[in-house]
Design an enzyme around this catalytic site. Sequence first.
Site, PDB file in Angstrom:
ATOM      1  N   ASN A   9      -0.792  20.737 -13.427  1.00 37.78           N
ATOM      2  CA  ASN A   9      -0.686  22.195 -13.306  1.00 37.78           C
ATOM      3  C   ASN A   9      -2.069  22.780 -13.566  1.00 37.78           C
ATOM      4  O   ASN A   9      -2.516  22.845 -14.708  1.00 37.78           O
ATOM      5  CB  ASN A   9       0.336  22.708 -14.330  1.00 37.78           C
ATOM      6  CG  ASN A   9       0.380  24.229 -14.382  1.00 37.78           C
ATOM      7  OD1 ASN A   9      -0.166  24.905 -13.509  1.00 37.78           O
ATOM      8  ND2 ASN A   9       1.042  24.760 -15.401  1.00 37.78           N
ATOM      9  N   LYS A  11      -3.023  25.744 -13.317  1.00 35.52           N
ATOM     10  CA  LYS A  11      -2.991  27.131 -13.812  1.00 35.52           C
ATOM     11  C   LYS A  11      -3.987  27.986 -13.003  1.00 35.52           C
ATOM     12  O   LYS A  11      -4.174  27.723 -11.815  1.00 35.52           O
ATOM     13  CB  LYS A  11      -3.246  27.168 -15.320  1.00 35.52           C
ATOM     14  CG  LYS A  11      -2.307  26.193 -16.048  1.00 35.52           C
ATOM     15  CD  LYS A  11      -2.278  26.344 -17.532  1.00 35.52           C
ATOM     16  CE  LYS A  11      -1.303  25.330 -18.131  1.00 35.52           C
ATOM     17  NZ  LYS A  11      -1.167  25.417 -19.580  1.00 35.52           N
ATOM     18  N   HIS A  94       7.465  28.444 -16.368  1.00 32.49           N
ATOM     19  CA  HIS A  94       6.453  27.976 -17.317  1.00 32.49           C
ATOM     20  C   HIS A  94       6.380  28.961 -18.484  1.00 32.49           C
ATOM     21  O   HIS A  94       6.544  30.178 -18.283  1.00 32.49           O
ATOM     22  CB  HIS A  94       5.089  27.870 -16.617  1.00 32.49           C
ATOM     23  CG  HIS A  94       4.084  27.142 -17.465  1.00 32.49           C
ATOM     24  ND1 HIS A  94       3.402  27.767 -18.484  1.00 32.49           N
ATOM     25  CD2 HIS A  94       3.688  25.853 -17.456  1.00 32.49           C
ATOM     26  CE1 HIS A  94       2.615  26.870 -19.066  1.00 32.49           C
ATOM     27  NE2 HIS A  94       2.764  25.704 -18.468  1.00 32.49           N
ATOM     28  N   GLU A  96       4.011  30.242 -19.964  1.00 33.45           N
ATOM     29  CA  GLU A  96       3.046  31.332 -19.766  1.00 33.45           C
ATOM     30  C   GLU A  96       3.651  32.430 -18.904  1.00 33.45           C
ATOM     31  O   GLU A  96       3.378  33.611 -19.118  1.00 33.45           O
ATOM     32  CB  GLU A  96       1.749  30.771 -19.156  1.00 33.45           C
ATOM     33  CG  GLU A  96       0.968  29.962 -20.191  1.00 33.45           C
ATOM     34  CD  GLU A  96       0.178  28.797 -19.636  1.00 33.45           C
ATOM     35  OE1 GLU A  96      -0.055  28.739 -18.414  1.00 33.45           O
ATOM     36  OE2 GLU A  96      -0.196  27.912 -20.441  1.00 33.45           O
ATOM     37  N   GLU A 167       8.183  21.452 -22.463  1.00 32.85           N
ATOM     38  CA  GLU A 167       6.832  21.776 -22.921  1.00 32.85           C
ATOM     39  C   GLU A 167       6.913  22.637 -24.188  1.00 32.85           C
ATOM     40  O   GLU A 167       7.096  23.862 -24.094  1.00 32.85           O
ATOM     41  CB  GLU A 167       6.091  22.564 -21.850  1.00 32.85           C
ATOM     42  CG  GLU A 167       5.891  21.816 -20.557  1.00 32.85           C
ATOM     43  CD  GLU A 167       4.687  22.336 -19.787  1.00 32.85           C
ATOM     44  OE1 GLU A 167       3.802  21.524 -19.493  1.00 32.85           O
ATOM     45  OE2 GLU A 167       4.602  23.546 -19.511  1.00 32.85           O
ATOM     46  N   GLY A 173      -2.176  23.463 -24.552  1.00 36.92           N
ATOM     47  CA  GLY A 173      -3.565  23.907 -24.620  1.00 36.92           C
ATOM     48  C   GLY A 173      -4.120  23.938 -26.034  1.00 36.92           C
ATOM     49  O   GLY A 173      -5.185  24.503 -26.283  1.00 36.92           O
ATOM     50  N   SER A 213      -0.722  19.050 -23.986  1.00 39.58           N
ATOM     51  CA  SER A 213      -1.856  18.247 -24.441  1.00 39.58           C
ATOM     52  C   SER A 213      -1.721  16.756 -24.107  1.00 39.58           C
ATOM     53  O   SER A 213      -2.121  15.891 -24.887  1.00 39.58           O
ATOM     54  CB  SER A 213      -2.089  18.442 -25.940  1.00 39.58           C
ATOM     55  OG  SER A 213      -2.383  19.811 -26.212  1.00 39.58           O
TER      56      SER A 213
HETATM   57  P1  13P Z   1      -2.113  21.357 -21.508  1.00 44.56           P
HETATM   58  O1  13P Z   1      -1.961  19.967 -20.945  1.00 44.56           O
HETATM   59  O2  13P Z   1      -3.424  21.987 -21.218  1.00 44.56           O
HETATM   60  O3  13P Z   1      -1.698  21.413 -22.941  1.00 44.56           O
HETATM   61  O4  13P Z   1      -1.047  22.271 -20.700  1.00 44.56           O
HETATM   62  C1  13P Z   1       0.259  21.863 -20.581  1.00 44.56           C
HETATM   63  C2  13P Z   1       0.929  22.735 -19.597  1.00 44.56           C
HETATM   64  O5  13P Z   1       1.161  23.912 -19.855  1.00 44.56           O
HETATM   65  C3  13P Z   1       1.281  22.164 -18.284  1.00 44.56           C
HETATM   66  O6  13P Z   1       2.117  23.012 -17.583  1.00 44.56           O
END
Ligand code: 13P
Length: 248
Positions: A9, A11, A94, A96, A167, A173, A213
């Site tokens: 992803n 983003k 997601h 976010e 997640e 992140g 992560s």
């Molecule tokens: P990270 O791998 O940067 O922690 O992000 C995970 C994520 O949100 C994947 O959709």
Amino acid sequence: MRKKIIAGNWKMNYCVNKAEDFVSEIVNTIDTDEVDVVICPNFVALDRISELLDETNVKLGAQNVYFEDKGAFTGETSANMLAAVGVDYCIVGHSERRQYFGETNEIVNKKAKKLLEVAINPIVCVGETLEERESNKMFDVVKKQVEESLTGIDKSLLMKNVVIAYEPIWAIGTGKTATAEQANEMCKYIRSVVKDMTDEETAQNVRIQYGGSVKPSNANEILNMSDIDGALVGGASLTNDFVAIVNY
Ligand code: 13P
């Protein structure tokens, strides 16, 4: 036997040229039939990346969709439009999007159903906040997300086409990964929720990823857990680390 699925992803990173350079660089090093590999670039890069992935085993994913077919919905993109540029998977719900754009389980459910109508596989994200974990509410929170996001989806579609991504928000992140045991415990729990919604066969076949992560140093342990069928990778999917994760 559930086939593993590892998705990157991106983003809101990499515009068209950079996306093209990066995919050209890594795509030939990803040559596996054993794992489904998905790359989810930004909308503006989908068409170009679709062409690049055409003759490869790597699948194309989008990061969002709108649940209406067409019309006056400024700024939105329909499932049909995604299908027309060759999208195979699409992330929905997601954290976010839930946090910054008010996406609810009901919206996630509508989006997932719309994607299935046009044969795009939804990657439905769920996961608890740190506060919810610390107050031991994580199982209730995730159960509600799974039930409400997947309600009304036919079990044959659930089993073959839907991917669930667990997640935990506190691990996204932050560099802070859930332990493999914590991640597996929740993925196993999600499977039991799916079983209660459908049946044992559906629960045993639905694929459940872990995200948060994931990096080359922890991918092997995470991906070898009994109930984890893949990874949804954020930051590490923007570098060659993605190849290392795919080759875990
Ligand atoms: P990270 O791998 O940067 O922690 O992000 C995970 C994520 O949100 C994947 O959709």
